[in-house]
Write an enzyme that holds these catalytic residues in place. Structure first.
Site, PDB file in Angstrom:
ATOM      1  CD  GLU A 170      -2.822  -1.049   2.224  1.00 28.92           C
ATOM      2  OE1 GLU A 170      -2.979  -0.302   2.923  1.00 28.92           O
ATOM      3  OE2 GLU A 170      -3.986  -1.704   2.006  1.00 28.92           O
ATOM      4  CD  GLU A 379      -3.814  -5.813   3.790  1.00 37.16           C
ATOM      5  OE1 GLU A 379      -4.845  -5.272   4.134  1.00 37.16           O
ATOM      6  OE2 GLU A 379      -2.495  -5.536   3.739  1.00 37.16           O
TER       7      GLU A 379
HETATM    8  C1  BGP Z   1      -4.378  -2.219   5.172  1.00 36.16           C
HETATM    9  C2  BGP Z   1      -3.174  -2.416   5.864  1.00 36.16           C
HETATM   10  C3  BGP Z   1      -3.092  -3.625   6.893  1.00 36.16           C
HETATM   11  C4  BGP Z   1      -4.458  -3.275   7.823  1.00 36.16           C
HETATM   12  C5  BGP Z   1      -5.512  -3.414   7.207  1.00 36.16           C
HETATM   13  C6  BGP Z   1      -6.738  -2.874   7.952  1.00 36.16           C
HETATM   14  O1  BGP Z   1      -4.352  -0.755   4.870  1.00 36.16           O
HETATM   15  O2  BGP Z   1      -1.983  -2.907   4.828  1.00 36.16           O
HETATM   16  O3  BGP Z   1      -1.954  -3.558   7.521  1.00 36.16           O
HETATM   17  O4  BGP Z   1      -3.889  -2.696   8.963  1.00 36.16           O
HETATM   18  O5  BGP Z   1      -5.627  -2.323   6.140  1.00 36.16           O
HETATM   19  O6  BGP Z   1      -6.771  -1.676   8.515  1.00 36.16           O
HETATM   20  P1  BGP Z   1      -7.032  -1.037   9.999  1.00 36.16           P
HETATM   21  O7  BGP Z   1      -6.105  -1.754  10.842  1.00 36.16           O
HETATM   22  O8  BGP Z   1      -7.050   0.235   9.938  1.00 36.16           O
HETATM   23  O9  BGP Z   1      -8.718  -1.486  10.105  1.00 36.16           O
END
Ligand code: BGP
Length: 479
Positions: A170, A379
Protein backbone atom coordinates in the site's frame (compact mmCIF):
# COMPACT_ATOMS: atom_id res chain seq x y z
CA UNK A 1 -27.98 -9.24 -11.13
CA UNK A 2 -26.02 -10.42 -14.16
CA UNK A 3 -23.93 -13.48 -13.49
CA UNK A 4 -21.77 -15.19 -16.05
CA UNK A 5 -21.89 -18.97 -15.71
CA UNK A 6 -19.61 -19.46 -12.73
CA UNK A 7 -16.30 -21.25 -13.11
CA UNK A 8 -14.68 -23.42 -10.46
CA UNK A 9 -11.79 -21.95 -8.52
CA UNK A 10 -8.56 -23.23 -10.08
CA UNK A 11 -7.06 -26.27 -8.33
CA UNK A 12 -3.95 -24.40 -7.29
CA UNK A 13 -5.90 -21.39 -6.02
CA UNK A 14 -4.11 -19.83 -3.07
CA UNK A 15 -6.63 -19.70 -0.23
CA UNK A 16 -4.69 -17.59 2.20
CA UNK A 17 -4.56 -15.09 4.99
CA UNK A 18 -2.27 -12.14 5.65
CA UNK A 19 -0.49 -10.23 8.39
CA UNK A 20 2.29 -7.68 8.83
CA UNK A 21 5.36 -7.83 11.06
CA UNK A 22 4.62 -4.85 13.27
CA UNK A 23 1.02 -5.92 13.79
CA UNK A 24 1.73 -9.46 14.97
CA UNK A 25 5.32 -10.08 15.99
CA UNK A 26 6.02 -8.11 19.15
CA UNK A 27 9.62 -8.73 20.33
CA UNK A 28 10.26 -5.20 19.19
CA UNK A 29 13.78 -5.03 20.61
CA UNK A 30 14.85 -8.67 20.67
CA UNK A 31 17.62 -10.59 18.94
CA UNK A 32 19.37 -7.49 17.68
CA UNK A 33 16.41 -5.84 15.97
CA UNK A 34 16.85 -2.11 15.41
CA UNK A 35 13.99 0.34 16.01
CA UNK A 36 11.61 1.10 13.17
CA UNK A 37 9.75 4.34 12.55
CA UNK A 38 6.61 2.72 13.96
CA UNK A 39 8.35 1.78 17.20
CA UNK A 40 8.85 5.49 17.75
CA UNK A 41 5.71 6.92 16.20
CA UNK A 42 3.36 4.97 18.49
CA UNK A 43 5.06 6.60 21.48
CA UNK A 44 3.94 10.09 20.46
CA UNK A 45 0.91 10.89 22.64
CA UNK A 46 -2.40 10.91 20.79
CA UNK A 47 -1.25 9.09 17.68
CA UNK A 48 -2.81 5.67 18.28
CA UNK A 49 -6.02 4.47 19.93
CA UNK A 50 -5.44 4.50 23.67
CA UNK A 51 -1.72 4.76 23.01
CA UNK A 52 -1.44 1.16 21.83
CA UNK A 53 1.84 -0.10 20.46
CA UNK A 54 3.26 -3.26 18.93
CA UNK A 55 5.85 -4.00 21.61
CA UNK A 56 4.20 -7.33 22.27
CA UNK A 57 1.44 -7.25 19.63
CA UNK A 58 0.14 -10.85 19.55
CA UNK A 59 3.59 -12.26 20.28
CA UNK A 60 3.80 -14.13 16.99
CA UNK A 61 7.59 -13.90 17.20
CA UNK A 62 7.54 -16.40 20.04
CA UNK A 63 4.35 -18.24 19.13
CA UNK A 64 4.77 -18.69 15.38
CA UNK A 65 4.75 -22.48 15.69
CA UNK A 66 1.42 -22.44 17.46
CA UNK A 67 0.05 -20.03 14.85
CA UNK A 68 1.30 -22.10 11.93
CA UNK A 69 -0.18 -25.24 13.53
CA UNK A 70 -3.55 -23.47 13.52
CA UNK A 71 -3.07 -22.51 9.87
CA UNK A 72 -2.28 -26.13 9.06
CA UNK A 73 -5.34 -27.31 10.95
CA UNK A 74 -7.43 -24.93 8.88
CA UNK A 75 -5.86 -26.18 5.65
CA UNK A 76 -4.59 -22.74 4.65
CA UNK A 77 -2.78 -22.86 1.30
CA UNK A 78 -0.86 -19.60 1.65
CA UNK A 79 0.25 -17.24 4.38
CA UNK A 80 1.26 -13.70 3.55
CA UNK A 81 3.47 -12.02 6.14
CA UNK A 82 5.99 -9.21 6.07
CA UNK A 83 9.63 -9.05 7.00
CA UNK A 84 10.73 -6.33 9.35
CA UNK A 85 13.64 -4.60 7.61
CA UNK A 86 15.26 -3.56 10.90
CA UNK A 87 15.43 -7.19 12.08
CA UNK A 88 17.57 -8.00 9.04
CA UNK A 89 19.56 -4.76 9.02
CA UNK A 90 19.15 -3.05 12.43
CA UNK A 91 20.45 0.23 11.01
CA UNK A 92 18.83 -0.30 7.59
CA UNK A 93 22.06 -1.40 5.91
CA UNK A 94 25.45 -2.96 6.63
CA UNK A 95 25.87 -6.43 8.07
CA UNK A 96 22.99 -8.90 8.14
CA UNK A 97 21.72 -9.62 11.64
CA UNK A 98 21.71 -13.40 11.50
CA UNK A 99 19.28 -13.86 14.42
CA UNK A 100 16.77 -11.64 12.66
CA UNK A 101 16.85 -13.41 9.32
CA UNK A 102 16.84 -16.77 11.10
CA UNK A 103 13.44 -16.00 12.58
CA UNK A 104 11.97 -15.70 9.09
CA UNK A 105 13.80 -18.81 7.92
CA UNK A 106 12.24 -20.73 10.81
CA UNK A 107 8.81 -19.36 9.99
CA UNK A 108 9.18 -20.20 6.29
CA UNK A 109 10.40 -23.73 7.09
CA UNK A 110 7.51 -24.24 9.45
CA UNK A 111 5.06 -23.15 6.74
CA UNK A 112 6.66 -25.36 4.10
CA UNK A 113 6.58 -28.32 6.45
CA UNK A 114 2.81 -27.90 6.44
CA UNK A 115 2.54 -27.30 2.68
CA UNK A 116 1.61 -23.66 3.20
CA UNK A 117 2.94 -21.35 0.49
CA UNK A 118 4.78 -18.37 2.04
CA UNK A 119 3.99 -15.01 0.43
CA UNK A 120 6.65 -12.61 1.63
CA UNK A 121 5.97 -8.88 1.81
CA UNK A 122 9.24 -6.97 1.70
CA UNK A 123 7.92 -3.73 3.14
CA UNK A 124 4.86 -3.25 5.28
CA UNK A 125 5.65 0.23 6.62
CA UNK A 126 8.21 -0.43 9.38
CA UNK A 127 11.14 1.50 7.94
CA UNK A 128 14.36 1.32 9.99
CA UNK A 129 14.45 4.48 12.10
CA UNK A 130 18.16 4.82 11.32
CA UNK A 131 17.38 5.55 7.66
CA UNK A 132 14.73 8.08 8.59
CA UNK A 133 17.30 9.84 10.78
CA UNK A 134 20.19 9.59 8.35
CA UNK A 135 18.58 10.87 5.17
CA UNK A 136 14.85 11.26 5.67
CA UNK A 137 13.81 7.77 4.57
CA UNK A 138 11.64 7.83 1.46
CA UNK A 139 12.56 11.43 0.74
CA UNK A 140 16.08 10.55 -0.34
CA UNK A 141 17.18 8.60 -3.38
CA UNK A 142 19.70 6.86 -1.15
CA UNK A 143 16.90 4.59 -0.04
CA UNK A 144 16.69 3.01 -3.49
CA UNK A 145 20.02 1.27 -3.03
CA UNK A 146 19.47 0.40 0.62
CA UNK A 147 16.04 -1.07 -0.07
CA UNK A 148 17.48 -2.99 -3.00
CA UNK A 149 20.29 -4.45 -0.90
CA UNK A 150 17.82 -5.50 1.75
CA UNK A 151 15.57 -7.15 -0.86
CA UNK A 152 18.50 -8.87 -2.52
CA UNK A 153 19.60 -10.29 0.85
CA UNK A 154 16.15 -11.87 1.21
CA UNK A 155 15.96 -13.04 -2.41
CA UNK A 156 19.35 -14.75 -2.06
CA UNK A 157 18.54 -16.36 1.24
CA UNK A 158 15.05 -17.60 0.34
CA UNK A 159 15.19 -18.08 -3.41
CA UNK A 160 14.70 -21.84 -3.13
CA UNK A 161 11.89 -21.58 -0.61
CA UNK A 162 9.69 -18.63 -1.49
CA UNK A 163 7.83 -18.32 -4.80
CA UNK A 164 5.61 -15.30 -4.11
CA UNK A 165 6.90 -11.88 -3.16
CA UNK A 166 5.18 -8.58 -2.51
CA UNK A 167 7.30 -5.43 -2.82
CA UNK A 168 5.64 -2.42 -1.16
CA UNK A 169 2.44 -2.78 0.81
CA UNK A 170 0.00 0.00 0.00
CA UNK A 171 2.41 2.63 -1.20
CA UNK A 172 -0.63 4.86 -1.71
CA UNK A 173 -1.50 4.55 1.98
CA UNK A 174 1.90 4.90 3.63
CA UNK A 175 2.80 7.83 1.38
CA UNK A 176 -0.45 9.77 1.73
CA UNK A 177 -0.81 9.09 5.44
CA UNK A 178 2.87 9.75 6.03
CA UNK A 179 3.25 12.96 4.01
CA UNK A 180 -0.19 14.49 3.51
CA UNK A 181 -2.38 13.54 6.48
CA UNK A 182 0.44 13.13 8.99
CA UNK A 183 -1.34 10.18 10.60
CA UNK A 184 1.53 7.75 9.89
CA UNK A 185 5.27 8.30 10.29
CA UNK A 186 7.00 10.57 9.53
CA UNK A 187 3.92 12.71 10.25
CA UNK A 188 4.47 15.31 7.53
CA UNK A 189 1.83 17.55 5.88
CA UNK A 190 3.34 18.67 2.62
CA UNK A 191 2.03 17.65 -0.78
CA UNK A 192 5.18 18.61 -2.64
CA UNK A 193 7.27 16.38 -0.40
CA UNK A 194 4.64 13.67 -0.68
CA UNK A 195 4.88 13.49 -4.46
CA UNK A 196 8.68 13.45 -4.31
CA UNK A 197 8.76 10.66 -1.74
CA UNK A 198 6.22 8.73 -3.75
CA UNK A 199 8.32 8.93 -6.88
CA UNK A 200 11.33 7.64 -4.98
CA UNK A 201 9.24 4.77 -3.64
CA UNK A 202 8.24 3.95 -7.22
CA UNK A 203 11.88 3.81 -8.22
CA UNK A 204 12.74 1.60 -5.24
CA UNK A 205 9.88 -0.70 -6.13
CA UNK A 206 11.02 -0.99 -9.74
CA UNK A 207 14.64 -1.52 -8.78
CA UNK A 208 13.74 -4.38 -6.42
CA UNK A 209 11.73 -6.06 -9.19
CA UNK A 210 14.62 -5.61 -11.59
CA UNK A 211 16.97 -7.34 -9.13
CA UNK A 212 14.43 -10.08 -8.51
CA UNK A 213 14.52 -10.99 -12.23
CA UNK A 214 18.23 -11.71 -11.97
CA UNK A 215 18.01 -13.87 -8.88
CA UNK A 216 14.70 -15.71 -8.91
CA UNK A 217 13.67 -17.07 -12.27
CA UNK A 218 10.55 -19.01 -11.41
CA UNK A 219 9.02 -16.81 -8.74
CA UNK A 220 6.42 -14.09 -8.97
CA UNK A 221 6.60 -10.57 -7.62
CA UNK A 222 4.27 -7.59 -7.45
CA UNK A 223 3.21 -4.66 -5.27
CA UNK A 224 0.10 -4.65 -3.05
CA UNK A 225 -2.12 -1.70 -3.78
CA UNK A 226 -4.98 -0.45 -1.59
CA UNK A 227 -7.56 -0.21 -4.32
CA UNK A 228 -10.82 1.61 -3.69
CA UNK A 229 -12.53 1.73 -7.10
CA UNK A 230 -14.24 5.08 -7.71
CA UNK A 231 -17.98 5.42 -8.43
CA UNK A 232 -19.95 8.44 -9.60
CA UNK A 233 -22.55 9.63 -7.10
CA UNK A 234 -25.10 10.30 -9.86
CA UNK A 235 -25.29 9.97 -13.64
CA UNK A 236 -24.76 13.72 -13.93
CA UNK A 237 -21.74 14.00 -16.26
CA UNK A 238 -20.07 16.33 -13.73
CA UNK A 239 -20.16 13.54 -11.15
CA UNK A 240 -18.96 10.99 -13.69
CA UNK A 241 -16.03 13.27 -14.48
CA UNK A 242 -15.34 13.64 -10.75
CA UNK A 243 -15.20 9.84 -10.42
CA UNK A 244 -12.78 9.70 -13.38
CA UNK A 245 -10.64 12.30 -11.66
CA UNK A 246 -10.66 10.32 -8.43
CA UNK A 247 -9.74 7.11 -10.24
CA UNK A 248 -6.81 8.88 -11.91
CA UNK A 249 -5.54 10.72 -8.81
CA UNK A 250 -6.21 8.03 -6.21
CA UNK A 251 -5.50 4.85 -8.14
CA UNK A 252 -4.03 5.17 -11.64
CA UNK A 253 -1.37 7.48 -10.23
CA UNK A 254 0.13 4.32 -8.71
CA UNK A 255 -1.31 1.47 -10.75
CA UNK A 256 -0.20 2.90 -14.12
CA UNK A 257 3.34 3.21 -12.85
CA UNK A 258 3.33 -0.41 -11.67
CA UNK A 259 1.59 -1.76 -14.76
CA UNK A 260 3.04 0.44 -17.49
CA UNK A 261 5.92 2.38 -15.97
CA UNK A 262 4.11 5.66 -16.75
CA UNK A 263 2.27 8.32 -14.79
CA UNK A 264 -1.25 9.17 -15.96
CA UNK A 265 -1.08 12.27 -18.15
CA UNK A 266 -4.01 14.14 -16.61
CA UNK A 267 -2.55 13.96 -13.12
CA UNK A 268 0.94 14.83 -14.26
CA UNK A 269 -0.31 17.91 -16.10
CA UNK A 270 -2.27 19.04 -13.05
CA UNK A 271 0.69 18.56 -10.73
CA UNK A 272 2.97 20.47 -13.08
CA UNK A 273 0.52 23.35 -13.08
CA UNK A 274 0.56 23.52 -9.29
CA UNK A 275 4.29 22.92 -9.06
CA UNK A 276 3.79 19.58 -7.34
CA UNK A 277 5.17 17.19 -9.96
CA UNK A 278 8.07 15.04 -8.73
CA UNK A 279 11.58 15.43 -10.10
CA UNK A 280 12.26 13.13 -13.05
CA UNK A 281 15.93 12.39 -13.50
CA UNK A 282 17.63 10.73 -16.45
CA UNK A 283 17.10 7.00 -16.23
CA UNK A 284 13.96 7.18 -14.08
CA UNK A 285 11.59 6.41 -16.91
CA UNK A 286 13.60 3.42 -18.06
CA UNK A 287 13.78 2.05 -14.52
CA UNK A 288 10.03 2.42 -13.99
CA UNK A 289 9.42 0.55 -17.23
CA UNK A 290 11.80 -2.20 -16.19
CA UNK A 291 9.85 -2.76 -12.97
CA UNK A 292 6.87 -4.54 -14.46
CA UNK A 293 5.34 -6.93 -11.93
CA UNK A 294 4.11 -10.49 -12.49
CA UNK A 295 0.82 -9.75 -10.79
CA UNK A 296 -1.05 -6.86 -9.28
CA UNK A 297 -1.58 -7.37 -5.57
CA UNK A 298 -4.87 -5.87 -4.44
CA UNK A 299 -5.90 -4.99 -0.90
CA UNK A 300 -9.61 -4.42 -1.10
CA UNK A 301 -11.82 -3.06 1.64
CA UNK A 302 -14.24 -0.62 0.02
CA UNK A 303 -15.15 1.51 -2.95
CA UNK A 304 -15.44 5.31 -2.87
CA UNK A 305 -18.21 7.43 -4.36
CA UNK A 306 -17.67 10.91 -5.75
CA UNK A 307 -19.44 14.04 -6.76
CA UNK A 308 -18.11 17.18 -8.42
CA UNK A 309 -16.34 19.76 -6.31
CA UNK A 310 -16.10 23.48 -7.17
CA UNK A 311 -12.65 25.07 -7.33
CA UNK A 312 -13.22 27.22 -4.28
CA UNK A 313 -14.49 24.39 -2.08
CA UNK A 314 -12.89 24.18 1.34
CA UNK A 315 -12.68 20.89 3.14
CA UNK A 316 -12.44 20.45 6.84
CA UNK A 317 -9.97 17.84 7.95
CA UNK A 318 -11.80 14.54 8.14
CA UNK A 319 -11.96 13.27 11.70
CA UNK A 320 -11.13 9.61 11.40
CA UNK A 321 -13.05 6.94 13.24
CA UNK A 322 -10.60 5.06 15.44
CA UNK A 323 -12.91 3.99 18.23
CA UNK A 324 -15.58 2.04 16.37
CA UNK A 325 -18.33 4.58 17.04
CA UNK A 326 -20.20 5.01 13.77
CA UNK A 327 -21.06 8.30 12.18
CA UNK A 328 -17.75 10.09 11.74
CA UNK A 329 -17.89 10.42 7.99
CA UNK A 330 -17.00 13.88 6.74
CA UNK A 331 -17.13 14.79 3.05
CA UNK A 332 -13.63 15.35 1.81
CA UNK A 333 -11.76 15.54 -1.45
CA UNK A 334 -9.71 17.69 -3.75
CA UNK A 335 -11.19 21.07 -4.63
CA UNK A 336 -12.09 21.36 -8.31
CA UNK A 337 -11.61 17.65 -8.89
CA UNK A 338 -13.79 15.45 -6.68
CA UNK A 339 -15.53 15.17 -3.35
CA UNK A 340 -16.23 11.90 -1.59
CA UNK A 341 -19.83 11.21 -0.56
CA UNK A 342 -21.43 8.44 1.41
CA UNK A 343 -22.85 5.82 -0.94
CA UNK A 344 -26.42 5.41 0.26
CA UNK A 345 -26.72 1.99 -1.36
CA UNK A 346 -24.13 0.57 1.02
CA UNK A 347 -24.03 -0.40 4.66
CA UNK A 348 -20.99 0.50 6.74
CA UNK A 349 -18.95 -1.24 9.42
CA UNK A 350 -18.68 0.22 12.91
CA UNK A 351 -15.54 1.98 11.72
CA UNK A 352 -17.53 3.65 8.91
CA UNK A 353 -16.03 1.55 6.11
CA UNK A 354 -18.52 0.88 3.31
CA UNK A 355 -19.26 -2.78 2.65
CA UNK A 356 -19.31 -3.49 -1.07
CA UNK A 357 -18.58 -7.02 -2.31
CA UNK A 358 -19.54 -6.15 -5.92
CA UNK A 359 -16.90 -3.42 -5.82
CA UNK A 360 -14.28 -6.15 -5.55
CA UNK A 361 -15.46 -7.70 -8.83
CA UNK A 362 -15.52 -4.27 -10.45
CA UNK A 363 -12.01 -3.49 -9.24
CA UNK A 364 -10.58 -6.80 -10.40
CA UNK A 365 -12.12 -6.31 -13.82
CA UNK A 366 -10.80 -2.79 -14.15
CA UNK A 367 -7.28 -4.01 -13.38
CA UNK A 368 -7.60 -6.91 -15.76
CA UNK A 369 -8.85 -4.74 -18.62
CA UNK A 370 -6.31 -1.99 -18.07
CA UNK A 371 -3.12 -3.96 -17.40
CA UNK A 372 -3.83 -7.54 -18.48
CA UNK A 373 -1.99 -8.80 -15.42
CA UNK A 374 -2.95 -11.65 -13.10
CA UNK A 375 -4.27 -10.46 -9.76
CA UNK A 376 -3.58 -11.66 -6.24
CA UNK A 377 -5.96 -10.41 -3.59
CA UNK A 378 -3.46 -9.75 -0.83
CA UNK A 379 -5.96 -8.42 1.74
CA UNK A 380 -9.70 -8.33 2.32
CA UNK A 381 -11.62 -8.67 5.54
CA UNK A 382 -13.85 -7.21 8.18
CA UNK A 383 -12.65 -5.33 11.24
CA UNK A 384 -15.28 -5.69 13.96
CA UNK A 385 -15.80 -5.99 17.68
CA UNK A 386 -15.93 -9.66 18.64
CA UNK A 387 -17.40 -11.08 21.79
CA UNK A 388 -15.72 -13.90 23.62
CA UNK A 389 -18.59 -15.91 25.05
CA UNK A 390 -18.69 -18.70 27.58
CA UNK A 391 -16.79 -21.88 26.73
CA UNK A 392 -14.50 -20.01 24.37
CA UNK A 393 -17.11 -19.37 21.70
CA UNK A 394 -16.95 -16.44 19.26
CA UNK A 395 -19.97 -16.22 16.96
CA UNK A 396 -18.64 -13.97 14.21
CA UNK A 397 -21.41 -14.64 11.69
CA UNK A 398 -21.04 -11.07 10.37
CA UNK A 399 -17.45 -11.90 9.34
CA UNK A 400 -18.53 -15.11 7.63
CA UNK A 401 -21.21 -13.21 5.77
CA UNK A 402 -18.74 -10.50 4.72
CA UNK A 403 -16.11 -12.91 3.45
CA UNK A 404 -18.65 -15.21 1.80
CA UNK A 405 -20.07 -12.35 -0.24
CA UNK A 406 -16.61 -11.26 -1.31
CA UNK A 407 -15.67 -14.81 -2.34
CA UNK A 408 -18.84 -15.01 -4.44
CA UNK A 409 -17.66 -11.92 -6.26
CA UNK A 410 -14.25 -13.46 -6.80
CA UNK A 411 -15.89 -16.39 -8.46
CA UNK A 412 -17.90 -14.05 -10.65
CA UNK A 413 -14.71 -12.18 -11.51
CA UNK A 414 -13.01 -15.42 -12.53
CA UNK A 415 -16.00 -16.17 -14.75
CA UNK A 416 -15.58 -12.68 -16.22
CA UNK A 417 -12.03 -13.58 -17.23
CA UNK A 418 -9.94 -12.29 -14.33
CA UNK A 419 -6.77 -14.36 -13.87
CA UNK A 420 -6.94 -14.65 -10.09
CA UNK A 421 -4.03 -16.31 -8.32
CA UNK A 422 -5.41 -16.33 -4.81
CA UNK A 423 -7.24 -14.66 -1.99
CA UNK A 424 -5.64 -13.64 1.29
CA UNK A 425 -8.03 -12.54 3.97
CA UNK A 426 -6.95 -9.94 6.47
CA UNK A 427 -6.13 -11.51 8.90
CA UNK A 428 -5.40 -14.99 10.28
CA UNK A 429 -5.12 -14.21 13.99
CA UNK A 430 -6.38 -11.00 15.51
CA UNK A 431 -3.65 -8.38 15.53
CA UNK A 432 -2.82 -4.77 16.20
CA UNK A 433 -4.67 -2.32 13.99
CA UNK A 434 -2.18 0.52 13.36
CA UNK A 435 -4.34 3.33 14.66
CA UNK A 436 -7.30 1.43 16.13
CA UNK A 437 -5.80 -0.67 18.88
CA UNK A 438 -6.76 -4.29 19.47
CA UNK A 439 -10.54 -4.06 19.61
CA UNK A 440 -10.93 -3.79 15.85
CA UNK A 441 -10.51 -7.49 15.15
CA UNK A 442 -10.04 -9.17 11.78
CA UNK A 443 -8.90 -12.72 12.53
CA UNK A 444 -10.29 -16.24 12.24
CA UNK A 445 -8.43 -16.81 15.48
CA UNK A 446 -9.26 -14.66 18.46
CA UNK A 447 -6.32 -13.46 20.53
CA UNK A 448 -7.26 -12.81 24.10
CA UNK A 449 -5.73 -9.46 24.89
CA UNK A 450 -6.95 -5.88 24.85
CA UNK A 451 -5.50 -2.37 24.76
CA UNK A 452 -4.56 -2.24 28.40
CA UNK A 453 -3.84 -5.83 29.26
CA UNK A 454 -1.84 -8.43 27.36
CA UNK A 455 -3.33 -11.24 29.46
CA UNK A 456 -2.20 -14.68 28.31
CA UNK A 457 -2.58 -13.98 24.58
CA UNK A 458 -4.53 -17.20 24.26
CA UNK A 459 -5.53 -18.26 20.73
CA UNK A 460 -9.19 -19.23 20.34
CA UNK A 461 -10.82 -20.41 17.11
CA UNK A 462 -13.78 -18.29 16.03
CA UNK A 463 -16.80 -19.66 14.20
CA UNK A 464 -15.34 -18.23 10.98
CA UNK A 465 -12.28 -20.45 11.46
CA UNK A 466 -14.34 -23.59 10.90
CA UNK A 467 -16.26 -21.98 8.10
CA UNK A 468 -13.15 -20.91 6.12
CA UNK A 469 -11.65 -24.34 6.71
CA UNK A 470 -14.61 -25.84 4.89
CA UNK A 471 -14.40 -23.27 2.11
CA UNK A 472 -10.78 -24.23 1.51
CA UNK A 473 -11.47 -27.95 1.80
CA UNK A 474 -14.21 -27.71 -0.84
CA UNK A 475 -12.10 -25.34 -2.98
CA UNK A 476 -14.76 -22.68 -2.74
CA UNK A 477 -17.72 -24.93 -3.52
CA UNK A 478 -19.22 -24.73 -0.08
CA UNK A 479 -19.68 -21.15 0.92
C1 BGP B 1 -4.48 -2.16 5.32
C2 BGP B 1 -3.12 -2.50 5.86
C3 BGP B 1 -3.14 -3.54 6.92
C4 BGP B 1 -4.31 -3.48 7.86
C5 BGP B 1 -5.63 -3.23 7.15
C6 BGP B 1 -6.78 -2.94 8.07
O1 BGP B 1 -4.48 -0.86 4.87
O2 BGP B 1 -2.27 -2.96 4.82
O3 BGP B 1 -1.89 -3.49 7.57
O4 BGP B 1 -4.09 -2.72 8.95
O5 BGP B 1 -5.53 -2.18 6.23
O6 BGP B 1 -6.77 -1.62 8.44
P1 BGP B 1 -7.10 -1.12 9.90
O7 BGP B 1 -6.16 -1.83 10.78
O8 BGP B 1 -6.89 0.35 9.86
O9 BGP B 1 -8.52 -1.47 10.14
Amino acid sequence: MYHAKLDQFPNDFLWGSASAAYQVEGAWNEDGKGPSVWDNFVRIPGKTFKGTDGNVAVDHYHRYKEDVALMAEMGLKAYRFSVSWSRIFPAGKGEINEAGIQFYENLIDELLRHQIEPIVTLYHWDLPQALQDEYGGWESREIIEDFNNYCVALFERFKDKVNYWVTLNEQNVFISHGYEQASHPPGVRDRKRMYEANHIANLANAKAIQSFRQIILNGKIGPSFAYGPAYAYTSNPEDVLAAENAEDFNSHWWLDVYGWGEYPKTVWKYLEKYDLAPTMEAGDEALLKAGKPDFMGVNYYQTATFTASPLDEEFVNAKENHDGKKGNFVENGNAGLFKRKRNEALETTNWDWEIDPTGLRIGLRRITSRYGLPVLVTENGLGEFDKLEENDVINDDYRIEYIRKHIEQLQAAIADGVDLLGYCTWSFTDLLSWLNGYQKRYGFVYVDRDELNEKELRRIRKKSFYWYKDVIWSNGDRL
